[in-house]
Every structure is written in C-alpha cells, then in structure tokens.
Design an enzyme around this catalytic site. Structure first.
Site, PDB file in Angstrom:
ATOM      1  N   ARG A  13       0.866  -1.388  -0.074  1.00 13.77           N
ATOM      2  CA  ARG A  13      -0.017   0.072   0.024  1.00 13.77           C
ATOM      3  C   ARG A  13       0.853   1.153  -0.047  1.00 13.77           C
ATOM      4  O   ARG A  13       1.655   1.566   1.136  1.00 13.77           O
ATOM      5  CB  ARG A  13      -0.844   0.065   1.167  1.00 13.77           C
ATOM      6  CG  ARG A  13      -1.916   1.040   1.119  1.00 13.77           C
ATOM      7  CD  ARG A  13      -2.788   0.767   2.249  1.00 13.77           C
ATOM      8  NE  ARG A  13      -3.889   1.926   2.357  1.00 13.77           N
ATOM      9  CZ  ARG A  13      -3.694   3.073   3.248  1.00 13.77           C
ATOM     10  NH1 ARG A  13      -2.666   3.194   3.890  1.00 13.77           N
ATOM     11  NH2 ARG A  13      -4.728   3.996   3.147  1.00 13.77           N
ATOM     12  N   SER A  32     -12.096  -2.913  -2.296  1.00 17.64           N
ATOM     13  CA  SER A  32     -12.910  -2.127  -1.019  1.00 17.64           C
ATOM     14  C   SER A  32     -14.318  -1.930  -0.993  1.00 17.64           C
ATOM     15  O   SER A  32     -14.398  -1.248  -2.009  1.00 17.64           O
ATOM     16  CB  SER A  32     -12.009  -0.993  -0.760  1.00 17.64           C
ATOM     17  OG  SER A  32     -10.394  -1.294  -0.407  1.00 17.64           O
ATOM     18  N   LYS A  50      -5.730   5.318   8.259  1.00  9.25           N
ATOM     19  CA  LYS A  50      -6.058   5.892   7.285  1.00  9.25           C
ATOM     20  C   LYS A  50      -7.156   6.967   7.779  1.00  9.25           C
ATOM     21  O   LYS A  50      -7.862   6.884   8.561  1.00  9.25           O
ATOM     22  CB  LYS A  50      -7.108   4.832   6.400  1.00  9.25           C
ATOM     23  CG  LYS A  50      -7.685   5.500   5.292  1.00  9.25           C
ATOM     24  CD  LYS A  50      -8.415   4.009   4.311  1.00  9.25           C
ATOM     25  CE  LYS A  50      -9.260   4.734   3.511  1.00  9.25           C
ATOM     26  NZ  LYS A  50      -9.096   4.454   2.185  1.00  9.25           N
TER      27      LYS A  50
HETATM   28  N1  3NM Z   1      -8.583   0.778   4.880  1.00  7.90           N
HETATM   29  P1  3NM Z   1      -5.000  -0.121  10.620  1.00  7.90           P
HETATM   30  S1  3NM Z   1      -9.232   1.173   6.984  1.00  7.90           S
HETATM   31  C1  3NM Z   1      -5.933   0.700   4.515  1.00  7.90           C
HETATM   32  O1  3NM Z   1     -11.896   1.236   5.771  1.00  7.90           O
HETATM   33  C2  3NM Z   1      -7.535   0.891   5.374  1.00  7.90           C
HETATM   34  O2  3NM Z   1     -11.234   0.359   3.954  1.00  7.90           O
HETATM   35  C3  3NM Z   1      -9.594   0.864   5.514  1.00  7.90           C
HETATM   36  O3  3NM Z   1      -4.890   0.255   9.149  1.00  7.90           O
HETATM   37  C4  3NM Z   1     -10.897   0.733   4.877  1.00  7.90           C
HETATM   38  O4  3NM Z   1      -4.735  -1.827  10.618  1.00  7.90           O
HETATM   39  C5  3NM Z   1      -7.526   1.102   6.617  1.00  7.90           C
HETATM   40  O5  3NM Z   1      -3.799   0.271  11.259  1.00  7.90           O
HETATM   41  C6  3NM Z   1      -6.323   1.378   7.723  1.00  7.90           C
HETATM   42  O6  3NM Z   1      -6.226   0.339  11.321  1.00  7.90           O
HETATM   43  C7  3NM Z   1      -6.005   0.074   8.424  1.00  7.90           C
END
Ligand code: 3NM
Length: 211
Positions: A43, A112, A141
């Site tokens: 990513r 997604s 994010k």
């Molecule tokens: N996508 P962490 S939340 C890359 O909601 C990403 O689609 C998301 O990071 C979505 O594991 C997210 O540190 C961040 O929370 C994930």
C-alpha cells in the site's frame, strides 16, 4: 454468488506502510514473511509511479523468495509491470471488471467496500475477495467511512454467504479473534503488525497464533 477463484484467504493479511515503518516495501515484505504471512498487500499513497514500480519489483522478488503472494494497492499498471500476483482496488480506482480484462483470469483482484450495499454489489463482480471496513476506528487511514462494528460485519457476512471476506480497520491483537468470529475470513492489518518496526516478524506470528 461465487467468487472468481474460490480463493482461500489466510487469516492474517498484512499491508505495508512506509510512513509508519520507515522501511522499504521489500524490507517489510521480508519481515512479514518471516512472521508467517502468506499474502501481503503493498500500500503506497505517496510515491511517484516510477519509484513505486522499482519498490514493487524489489518486493515481488522478496515475496518470491518466501513463496508469498503479493498484491498491489490501487495501481493496476504497477501490478502488471512488476508482475505481482494481483491488485487491490478501491471504490474510485479502475473498476474491477476492467482490471480483470487487463490482468487475465489468473490474477487475484480484491475490492474495498465500506457498507453493506457496496459489499453486496461487489460480490457480483469478477473479484476474488471483498474487503469491508473500517470495522473499528483507525488512525492509519484518515478518509475512512463510518465504522461498521462487529454487527455491521455480521450483516455483511450474512448477505455474502461464503464469498471470501476480508475485514479491515482498527483490528488489533485484542479484537482480531472477535472479527474472525463475526464472519471475516481474514483480518487485514497495518498497525497491529507494523507499529514497532523492530518486531514485525514477532507481531505477525503472534497475531496468527491468536486466531
Ligand atoms: N482501509 P490499521 S481502514 C487501509 O476502511 C485501510 O477500507 C480501510 O490500518 C477501510 O490496521 C484502513 O492500522 C487502515 O487500522 C487499516
């Protein structure tokens, strides 16, 4: 609705993050692989394509050494050029059916989604898995949709039948098991495995053991 390959997802699906780790994508792939990851997503939201292409090639080579499958976030062109195993697309990227035409039948395509309606629509597309998130609040994010919580995730699982489902967003060592129990086949994680860059293999192995 059957998924494209009837893909069997690993329980832990790490994503790389250069900002968080100050490590190259290839080095993160190496450390995650040492911890037992078998599917990893690159990513990258900042690098120019030229630089990301070079990083992706190095990461593909590192993944091959460990027999790990590597998926590129957003960038179909980089996935193709670097010969990654597939691409992970967002709602505003190239549509999955267009990507499928360019990548062919062998590639993995993930997509997604951020609510039940999007997840149901996604399950009709030529993709291998649906990702749903954020399940919990995350600081990794910033432009996230409202959190779904475990109840939201359960509703998605119910609507999707046995379609391969990845949960993402705020998943930690403390809550990952509940996320799997609520119906996710896999937890996609960034901070849970990368927040201490010196302990990436250990954190990855620990999360696998917790599930
Ligand atoms: N996508 P962490 S939340 C890359 O909601 C990403 O689609 C998301 O990071 C979505 O594991 C997210 O540190 C961040 O929370 C994930």
């Amino acid at each position: 609705m059957p998924s494209f390959h009837r893909m069997r997802l690993p329980r832990v699906y790490p994503l790389t993050d250069v900002q968080l780790t100050s490590l190259s994508h290839a080095e993160q792939v190496k450390r995650l692989s040492l911890g037992g990851a078998t599917l990893i997503q690159l990513r990258e939201k900042q690098m120019p394509a030229r630089e990301f292409y070079e990083e992706a090639r190095a990461a593909v080579a590192a993944a091959a050494q460990y027999g790990v499958q590597l998926i590129i976030n957003d960038r179909l062109d980089v996935a193709l050029a670097a010969r990654a195993h597939g691409v992970h697309l967002g709602q505003d990227d190239l549509p999955p059916d267009a990507a499928r035409k360019l990548l062919g039948t062998d590639a993995i395509i993930g997509f997604s989604t951020h609510n039940l309606e999007q997840a149901i629509e996604a399950s009709k597309l030529p993709i291998d898995y649906v990702a749903i998130g954020p399940i919990f609040a995350t600081t990794t994010k910033t432009d996230t949709s409202p959190v779904l919580g475990l109840d939201g995730l359960r509703a998605v699982r119910q609507a999707l039948g046995d379609f391969p489902l990845v949960a993402i967003g705020g998943i930690t060592h403390a809550n990952a098991r509940e996320v799997i129990q609520a119906g996710a086949d896999s937890v996609a994680v960034i901070s849970a495995v990368l927040s201490d860059p010196t302990c990436i293999p250990e954190a990855t192995r620990k999360l696998k053991l917790e599930l």
